[in-house]
Design an enzyme around this catalytic site. Structure first.
Site, mmCIF file in Angstrom:
data_model
loop_
_atom_site.group_PDB
_atom_site.id
_atom_site.type_symbol
_atom_site.label_atom_id
_atom_site.label_comp_id
_atom_site.label_asym_id
_atom_site.label_seq_id
_atom_site.Cartn_x
_atom_site.Cartn_y
_atom_site.Cartn_z
ATOM 1 N N ASP A 88 -7.749 -3.959 14.233
ATOM 2 C CA ASP A 88 -8.301 -4.075 12.874
ATOM 3 C C ASP A 88 -9.492 -3.212 12.900
ATOM 4 O O ASP A 88 -10.299 -2.503 13.884
ATOM 5 C CB ASP A 88 -9.188 -5.598 12.653
ATOM 6 C CG ASP A 88 -9.581 -5.713 11.261
ATOM 7 O OD1 ASP A 88 -9.019 -4.876 10.281
ATOM 8 O OD2 ASP A 88 -10.350 -6.502 11.029
ATOM 9 N N GLU B 186 -10.007 2.310 10.677
ATOM 10 C CA GLU B 186 -9.646 3.541 9.898
ATOM 11 C C GLU B 186 -10.895 4.566 10.556
ATOM 12 O O GLU B 186 -10.274 5.769 10.210
ATOM 13 C CB GLU B 186 -10.322 2.987 8.494
ATOM 14 C CG GLU B 186 -9.452 2.031 7.521
ATOM 15 C CD GLU B 186 -9.839 0.625 8.329
ATOM 16 O OE1 GLU B 186 -10.785 0.114 8.718
ATOM 17 O OE2 GLU B 186 -8.559 -0.139 8.202
ATOM 18 N N ASP C 25 -7.106 -6.592 3.317
ATOM 19 C CA ASP C 25 -7.889 -7.619 2.711
ATOM 20 C C ASP C 25 -7.308 -7.948 1.124
ATOM 21 O O ASP C 25 -8.206 -7.548 0.420
ATOM 22 C CB ASP C 25 -9.517 -7.558 2.892
ATOM 23 C CG ASP C 25 -9.958 -7.648 4.291
ATOM 24 O OD1 ASP C 25 -9.044 -8.268 5.014
ATOM 25 O OD2 ASP C 25 -10.768 -6.949 4.569
#
Ligand code: GLC
Length: 821
Positions: free
Chosen positions: A413, A416, A490
């Site tokens: 997670d 990015e 999300d």
């Protein structure tokens, strides 16, 4: 929160007014090397080369001087190998046709106009695929290419984007972004960046893959007769991927950037997650409830609270005093643990991971040589430089911490990477080693997450002694499918987000990322029982199937809303498990050919104008059609069935396709339809995909009256890489119906896996006539007797079903069903 101040008149300006005034100019020299032709122009160079799977690569070197060396190295998106991009051995044929040069590759002829270096791409019959009449750049080296389009064009692909299936009239950015605001149509960038656009023209489909991991823009909005691709840094490097069919484009694109690895079967099961299950007791309680309630489940995820103050590769000793024992006990219940691993390493001189990474110089560095430090969950953190092979290997090896405990899957997670600073990520001037070709973060931002997942997948594989790992990633770039499944980040418990998940996951599939899915029930905000029921019905047929929700939202485990919703969740999750042989065969097909597992109807019915932008229905493979209900208090919906006949999965009602109709869908019903001619393999539903492997297979044959159907049924141990050494079974199943006769054949293409199904029950459903089985076994008087027969058949005249039992591993079989005289 934003207010109207945002749109005050003095604030409005367009960032994209920047003009692109610099162009290549005339071609002044051409040079040929193996597999490529380099055009030197007045103001730069253009390289045309042959790539894998019939694609051609165009590389613009803006402002390159005539004697400047050019670097044709590709990014890690491109699969390495002999026939990889730019690595073709043969010389390309170049012809001078006066005003232009023609460069011939296997599938495409490229016309390079001498006057200005503009390009046209044709096939051998002269049909034009793509036209790129303009390439230009500005002083900041931002470059743009314009491609012509007709007014009948439709656009697909582009990975994880909001909006509808067809991207006509849209504009998107490629810049991996942790965007926690609600995902709405105007959000131009989310966690994944797949700069691959499918251009569907009436004459043919082709793809443009812009291989630039910095920021790029795809604009299908500004002009209705053209689209542009623009890259902020390092110039243009794009591939034209020929069709002519949409399926060809997807197959060729995935040959270029890779396909999914066959995942372990448990990862195709149902996953339960929550931010966070706080301690060992809560996790065990969760597992026990699944088993008590007989709801299938293979995985429980551990979110960030399992760690010791968010230090990666640790467990909190108070909350999880004995993770190894917990994992062992869960395995006896058929449940695995997948822990979250973020890239941010807590800046803590007393912490082993920080020390090792610092001592071996494995973190990202600022231009002054100091590590880039940014805040994430653990506070100030440093970030491994995954663009460096040494750092990847180190990171991969750290996963022994998990594999030693029996963990086989990892959830990546925040990769990015997300940083809680002004840039929302690593500073753009931070340096990456990039395997010997140093680059700034601005230049390769979009690669970070994929390279983290590559390090993870490779490290896990090294440590799992022949077992397949599972990796889930939030961020990615073209090629992420080779290393990880993807979830869409999300979302919220909004009906709109349930609807959005369909086009998003369908376009991800067309963009090579076939193993993906949203947080079922929604992550942020508060779900309701009705939303959870509807979302679970839909999500149960998605490739990746995980229920996940955020801190402080209402609980959304399947039993959280009382017996009605619980029963619906159980029914549909069980349906997923009974369809496991079908799903697994589709995963294998995807690993072999790149075909998505769930598909927009347009992939199978490209000529049908009704499906060009059909966003609220999808196909599982090419045989089952789902039309989820995605509005509250809604018990009817319009369904479109494409050409052919279809059967309602629940009621068996036959419907003629090529038309819309109103389906009745009470809360316990997901409208599902099976194509005539379909062969659906299923088993009794298990509670765990790996630990309970049924030995009896059911084949439901949706008997074609006049027509045929086929399915490739695949099986292996579902867990190891033994299939790569041929320990698998592949059966080609085929059914053919003509008047008064139905023929079903099984051809074992390969039978290298000895533990396959031991008993097969075939049902010819919806027989168009009262039938009997020619030359085969003994006829059972009734169904009960059939159950006890070693071999036999039975015709149920009320249901018009003929059932046949085969009590043996499948060999070459030909069954002929005849109409009774
Ligand atoms: C991010 C992830 C989410 C996770 C949370 C805490 O928001 O997208 O899935 O639960 O971080 O780790």
């Amino acid at each position: 929160m934003l207010t109207s101040e945002q749109i005050s008149p003095d604030k409005l300006h367009s960032d994209y007014a920047a003009s692109f005034t610099l162009t290549l100019g005339r071609v002044i020299k051409i040079e040929q090397e193996a597999g490529q032709v380099i055009f030197t122009c007045d103001n730069g160079k253009l390289a045309v080369s042959k790539a894998r799977a019939g694609a051609v690569r165009i590389r613009l070197f803006a402002d390159a001087a005539p004697d400047e060396e050019i670097n044709m190295k590709t990014t890690p998106a491109i699969v390495e190998g002999e026939s990889g991009a730019g690595a073709a051995e043969t010389e390309l044929l170049v012809a001078d046709i006066g005003l232009a040069y023609l460069v011939e590759t296997d599938e495409i002829t490229i016309e390079v106009v001498k006057e200005d270096g503009s390009l046209r791409f044709k096939d051998s019959s002269g049909r034009i695929w793509a036209r790129n009449p303009m390439m230009a750049w500005n002083e900041k080296k931002s470059a743009i290419a314009l491609f012509r389009a007709t007014e009948n064009v439709h656009y697909y692909g582009l990975g994880e984007k909001t909006g509808f299936l067809d991207k006509r009239g849209e504009r998107y950015e490629m810049w991996n972004s942790d965007n926690f605001s609600p995902h709405v149509p105007e959000i131009e960038a989310l966690y994944q960046s797949i700069p691959f656009l499918i251009v569907n023209e009436p004459e043919c489909s082709y793809g443009i893959f812009l291989d630039n991991p910095g920021k790029s823009v795809f604009d299908m909005r500004t002009s209705s007769e053209a689209f542009t691709v623009q890259a902020d840094t390092t110039g243009l490097d794009y591939y034209v991927i020929p069709g002519p069919q949409l399926k060809d484009v997807v197959m060729r694109y995935t040959a270029l950037t890779g396909r999914i690895q066959l995942p372990p079967q448990w990862s195709i099961g149902y996953h339960q997650s929550r931010y966070s299950y706080m301690d060992q007791d809560e996790v065990m309680e969760m597992a026990r409830t699944f088993r008590e309630k007989e709801i299938p489940c293979d995985v429980i995820h551990l979110d960030i609270h399992y760690m010791n103050e968010y230090r990666v590769f640790t467990f909190d000793p108070a909350r999880f005093p004995d993770p190894k024992a917990m994992i062992e006990e869960l395995k006896t219940m058929g449940i695995r643990i997948v822990p979250i691993v973020d890239p941010g390493v807590k800046l803590d001189p007393d912490y082993r991971v920080y020390q090792e990474g610092t001592d071996s110089d494995l973190f990202c560095l600022k231009p002054d040589g100091s590590p880039f430090v940014g805040p994430v969950w653990p506070g100030p953190s440093v970030f491994p430089d995954f663009s460096d092979a040494k750092a990847r290997e180190w990171w991969g090896d750290l996963h022994r911490f998990f594999t030693d405990m029996g963990i086989e899957g990892i959830w990546n997670d925040m990769n990015e990477p997300s940083v809680f600073n002004e840039n929302k990520t690593i500073d753009p001037d931070t340096l990456h080693r990039y395997d010997g070709n140093p680059a700034t973060h601005a230049e390769i931002h979009n690669l970070y997450g994929m390279l983290m997942s590559k390090a993870t997948a490779e490290g896990m594989t090294r440590n799992l002694n022949g077992r397949r790992p599972f990796v889930l990633s939030r961020a990615g770039y073209a090629g992420i499918q080779r290393y990880a499944a993807v979830w869409t980040g999300d979302n919220r418990s909004f009906w709109e987000h349930m609807a959005l998940a369909m086009p998003m996951v369908l376009n991800l599939g067309l963009s090579g990322v076939s193993f993906s899915g949203p947080d079922i029930g929604g992550f942020g905000h508060h779900t309701t029982g009705e939303l959870l029921a509807r979302w679970t019905q839909m999500g149960a047929l998605f490739p990746f199937c995980r229920n996940h929700s955020m801190l402080e939202t209402v609980r959304q485990e399947p039993w959280s809303f009382g017996p009605e919703v619980e029963n619906i969740c159980r029914e549909y999750i069980s349906l997923r498990y009974s369809l496991m042989p079908l799903l697994y065969s589709l995963f294998r097909e995807s690993a072999e050919t790149g075909m998505p597992i769930i598909r927009p109807l347009l992939l199978e019915y490209p000529e049908d104008p009704n499906v060009a932008n059909l966003c609220d229905q999808f196909l599982l493979g090419d045989q089952i059609l789902a039309a989820p209900v995605y509005r509250p208090d809604t018990f009817h919906r319009v369904v479109y069935l494409p050409e052919g006949n279809w059967f309602d999965y629940k009621t068996g009602e036959k419907r003629e396709g090529g038309r819309h109709f109103m389906a009745h869908a009470p809360l316990d019903t997901l409208p599902l339809y099976v194509k005539e001619g379909a062969i659906i393999p299923r088993t009794a539903p298990a509670l765990s995909a790996e630990f309970e492997r049924p030995s009896e297979l059911f084949l439901d044959i949706y008997t074609p009256e006049n027509g045929e159907g086929a399915f490739d049924l695949y099986d292996d141990d579902g867990a190891t890489f033994a299939y790569k050494d041929k320990a698998y079974n592949l059966y080609r199943l085929r059914v053919e119906g003509t008047e008064g006769t139905v023929k079903f054949t099984v051809h074992p293409e390969w039978t290298g896996y000895g533990e396959g199904w031991k008993r097969w029950t075939l049902t010819f459903k919806h027989l168009p006539f009262a039938g009997y089985l020619q030359d085969f076994g003994k006829e059972a008087a009734d169904r009960d007797e059939l159950e006890t027969l070693a071999e036999g058949w039975h015709f149920d005249s009320a249901a018009r079903e003929l059932t046949v039992v085969l009590n043996q591993p499948l060999e070459d079989v030909e069954l002929v069903v005849k109409a009774r005289a």
